[in-house]
Design a protein around this motif. Sequence first.
Motif, mmCIF file in Angstrom:
data_model
loop_
_atom_site.group_PDB
_atom_site.id
_atom_site.type_symbol
_atom_site.label_atom_id
_atom_site.label_comp_id
_atom_site.label_asym_id
_atom_site.label_seq_id
_atom_site.Cartn_x
_atom_site.Cartn_y
_atom_site.Cartn_z
ATOM 1 N N SER A 25 -85.580 -12.388 78.967
ATOM 2 C CA SER A 25 -84.701 -12.403 77.785
ATOM 3 C C SER A 25 -83.531 -13.247 77.823
ATOM 4 O O SER A 25 -83.027 -13.761 76.975
ATOM 5 N N THR A 26 -82.958 -13.380 78.849
ATOM 6 C CA THR A 26 -81.779 -14.494 79.351
ATOM 7 C C THR A 26 -82.169 -15.695 78.777
ATOM 8 O O THR A 26 -81.560 -16.531 78.226
ATOM 9 N N ALA A 27 -83.371 -16.334 79.382
ATOM 10 C CA ALA A 27 -83.797 -17.573 79.246
ATOM 11 C C ALA A 27 -84.114 -17.832 77.780
ATOM 12 O O ALA A 27 -83.764 -19.098 77.145
ATOM 13 N N PHE A 28 -84.521 -16.633 77.068
ATOM 14 C CA PHE A 28 -84.705 -16.792 75.678
ATOM 15 C C PHE A 28 -83.388 -17.226 74.930
ATOM 16 O O PHE A 28 -83.622 -17.783 73.753
ATOM 17 N N LEU A 29 -82.117 -16.942 75.241
ATOM 18 C CA LEU A 29 -80.998 -17.239 74.747
ATOM 19 C C LEU A 29 -80.983 -18.804 74.445
ATOM 20 O O LEU A 29 -80.047 -19.101 73.599
ATOM 21 N N ALA A 30 -81.676 -19.581 75.266
ATOM 22 C CA ALA A 30 -81.586 -20.914 74.981
ATOM 23 C C ALA A 30 -82.127 -21.396 73.433
ATOM 24 O O ALA A 30 -81.406 -22.300 73.039
ATOM 25 N N ALA A 31 -82.911 -20.491 72.837
ATOM 26 C CA ALA A 31 -83.458 -20.902 71.630
ATOM 27 C C ALA A 31 -82.177 -20.640 70.702
ATOM 28 O O ALA A 31 -81.901 -21.761 69.774
ATOM 29 N N PRO A 32 -81.754 -19.383 70.772
ATOM 30 C CA PRO A 32 -80.359 -19.103 69.592
ATOM 31 C C PRO A 32 -79.571 -20.315 69.960
ATOM 32 O O PRO A 32 -78.645 -20.558 68.948
ATOM 33 N N LEU A 33 -79.033 -20.575 71.082
ATOM 34 C CA LEU A 33 -78.169 -21.325 71.215
ATOM 35 C C LEU A 33 -78.309 -22.915 70.862
ATOM 36 O O LEU A 33 -77.458 -23.659 70.075
ATOM 37 N N ARG A 34 -79.492 -23.279 70.912
ATOM 38 C CA ARG A 34 -80.006 -24.460 70.342
ATOM 39 C C ARG A 34 -79.997 -24.583 68.790
ATOM 40 O O ARG A 34 -79.406 -25.483 68.155
ATOM 41 N N VAL A 35 -80.216 -23.239 68.184
ATOM 42 C CA VAL A 35 -80.118 -23.333 66.692
ATOM 43 C C VAL A 35 -78.731 -23.366 66.248
ATOM 44 O O VAL A 35 -78.297 -23.975 65.531
ATOM 45 N N ILE A 36 -77.659 -22.619 67.151
ATOM 46 C CA ILE A 36 -76.398 -22.717 67.027
ATOM 47 C C ILE A 36 -75.836 -24.115 67.048
ATOM 48 O O ILE A 36 -74.920 -24.654 66.371
ATOM 49 N N GLY A 37 -76.228 -24.995 68.098
ATOM 50 C CA GLY A 37 -75.980 -26.065 68.182
ATOM 51 C C GLY A 37 -76.314 -27.152 67.038
ATOM 52 O O GLY A 37 -75.708 -28.015 66.527
ATOM 53 N N GLU A 38 -77.341 -26.920 66.594
ATOM 54 C CA GLU A 38 -78.036 -27.727 65.673
ATOM 55 C C GLU A 38 -77.361 -27.481 64.367
ATOM 56 O O GLU A 38 -77.105 -28.350 63.529
ATOM 57 N N ALA A 39 -76.992 -26.209 64.172
ATOM 58 C CA ALA A 39 -76.327 -25.602 63.083
ATOM 59 C C ALA A 39 -74.785 -26.286 62.938
ATOM 60 O O ALA A 39 -74.256 -26.669 61.744
ATOM 61 N N ALA A 40 -74.226 -26.445 64.007
ATOM 62 C CA ALA A 40 -73.006 -27.081 64.178
ATOM 63 C C ALA A 40 -73.055 -28.597 63.745
ATOM 64 O O ALA A 40 -71.995 -29.117 63.061
#
Length: 627
Positions: free
Chosen positions: A295-310
């Motif tokens: 579940s923690t490693a999964f958080l890389a996916a939302p972080l990538r989306v957040i970075g892409e959105a930025a």
Amino acid sequence: MPLVPLPLPDPGRPDLSSPLGFLRWLGRAQRRGQLLATLWSTLELGSMAALPVAIGRGVQAVVDHDTRALLAAGLLALLLAVVQTAMTVLLHRQVVWNWIQAASQVRQLVARQASALGGGLSRRIATGEIVAVSSGDVEKIGWYVELTARLYGAVLAWLGVSTVVLWRQPGLGLAVLLGVPVLAAAVWPLLGPFERRYAEQRALGGKASELAADTVAGLRVLRGIGGEELFLRRYRAASQRVRAAAVRTARTWAVMQAQEVLLPGLFVIGVTWYGARLALDGSIGVGELIAVYGSTAFLAAPLRVIGEAAHAWSVARVSAGRAVKVLTLTRDDAPADGTGPEGAAGAAADGAELVRRAPRSDLHDPVSGLTARAGRLTAVVCGDPDAAGELAARLGGRPVLAEGAAAGPSARLGGLELDGVPLAAVRAAVLVHDKEPVLLSGTLAELLDVPRSGRVEPAEALAAARAQDALEALVDGSPECAGDPMAARITERGRSLSGGQRQRLALARSLVADPPVLVLDEPTSAVDAHTESRIAAGLRELRSGRTTVVFATSPLLLDQADTVLLLQQGRVAASGTHRELMADEPRYRAVVTRDENEPGAVGGSAARPAVRPAADPVGSGLAGGAE
């Protein structure tokens, strides 16, 4: 997800108060699409986050030798995988739909703005800027709109994972809950430099596009004077400046991308280390450790989306600012927006009244003093082609004004100011035939398929324009049309035709529209004298009883006019028939005969000879005689 035919019936009325307001308006225009995309994104990421839990339960069942628990874990993992797959497909379809919808809206808004400003657009903003907004900027804005829903889904998934982990392991849950915002905020210091560098790249790209457009437009002239190499060097230098700016932008973006991989990786390592310590202490089982790690490693996916959105936000804000700049351009003489329902209703009523009065109303321009009587053919002689073009545009209710220039009094038709009624009504009443009209690709039937009164048939318009040799050229170049000129195809901008043939087909298009008032700016400048004489006679016959204004200096056209007006220094200096003015007005003779030494002629624009292109060899006397 419904299919929507493009182009849209109405792209809407955007919020142009700021780039952010414009982006918010685009999002609101797609509420349903954004809501569905957010739902599919949340379910996709939620299934992805829950899958490690099912795997962890399976591993724990193996450790505990619990067959039923292992089967339940396997079925749960299978269900989550199916849901994730289905949501991925639905999400992709929906975000692409959102992207295309937003891009189509922006493109239609830009096209509508270009249509509304007409010839004044290029004087207010560079052509390359319009091209760049309609291509690259549209894509960047659509990308941001597409990412918005995925960003919402990522945030919801992060909150869900944080809540579950916080419930099972408060220490780990708190780390997950606070760690992700910190990691997401770490990218913000790079956004400012990235946005500045991208804005510089975008500005240089617009200048390069402008240079390319100018070069292509003047390619024939460049070849004639041997200037191709000069402009090639200029474009190469501009292109290299764009490349250098793009490299600087890419460097910043590469750092942001590396940061998106490094920081989440370090975060996952830290959380995993802490979870392993808990497992060694016996506080959690092996299966729960796997679930926490997954579940923690999964958080890389939302972080990538957040970075892409930025990243998307940075480039979209620049692109939206340029789009807003184009969309806020107005005719200085147009009524201001926001006049309220009563003002809008009044303008609409004036527009309807203008169309009703047009066939029997005089057209008057207070700036020049020109008056074209209803139902008559009025010729205007002006030695300055630029001044003639500006007056023609003003008579059509779309004056060409330089940026910052103040608008003068409006032209009037039947006492109604053209600049005070909706542009659509003005165009329904007054049609301005440009000096250099454009032929769009398609069949001849499609070219002549324009809004028209029905009084003039295409065959009559083509005959009046003496376009027989143009029809023959189209048939020869389109074997698939089986000898039917209306089915013959016209290439882009009519490049397979001669200048005179293009000019006559464009004239036929204006004649078939049969507007109440027709303004023609040098409609026969590219044809020979014999064909011009026949066109003048056909024009007078076909437009009998309709108001027609012709800007010309050709005696063959002027002799057919009921009234001829001479303009000097922007004002009507003399009026009468062609023969009367030739006999009594030296200034008129100076312009028509192109003789600056004519007694009585004065210097300046009024006496400067009008430039007339060489006669069209295809439309010469031989072709004309065969018609």
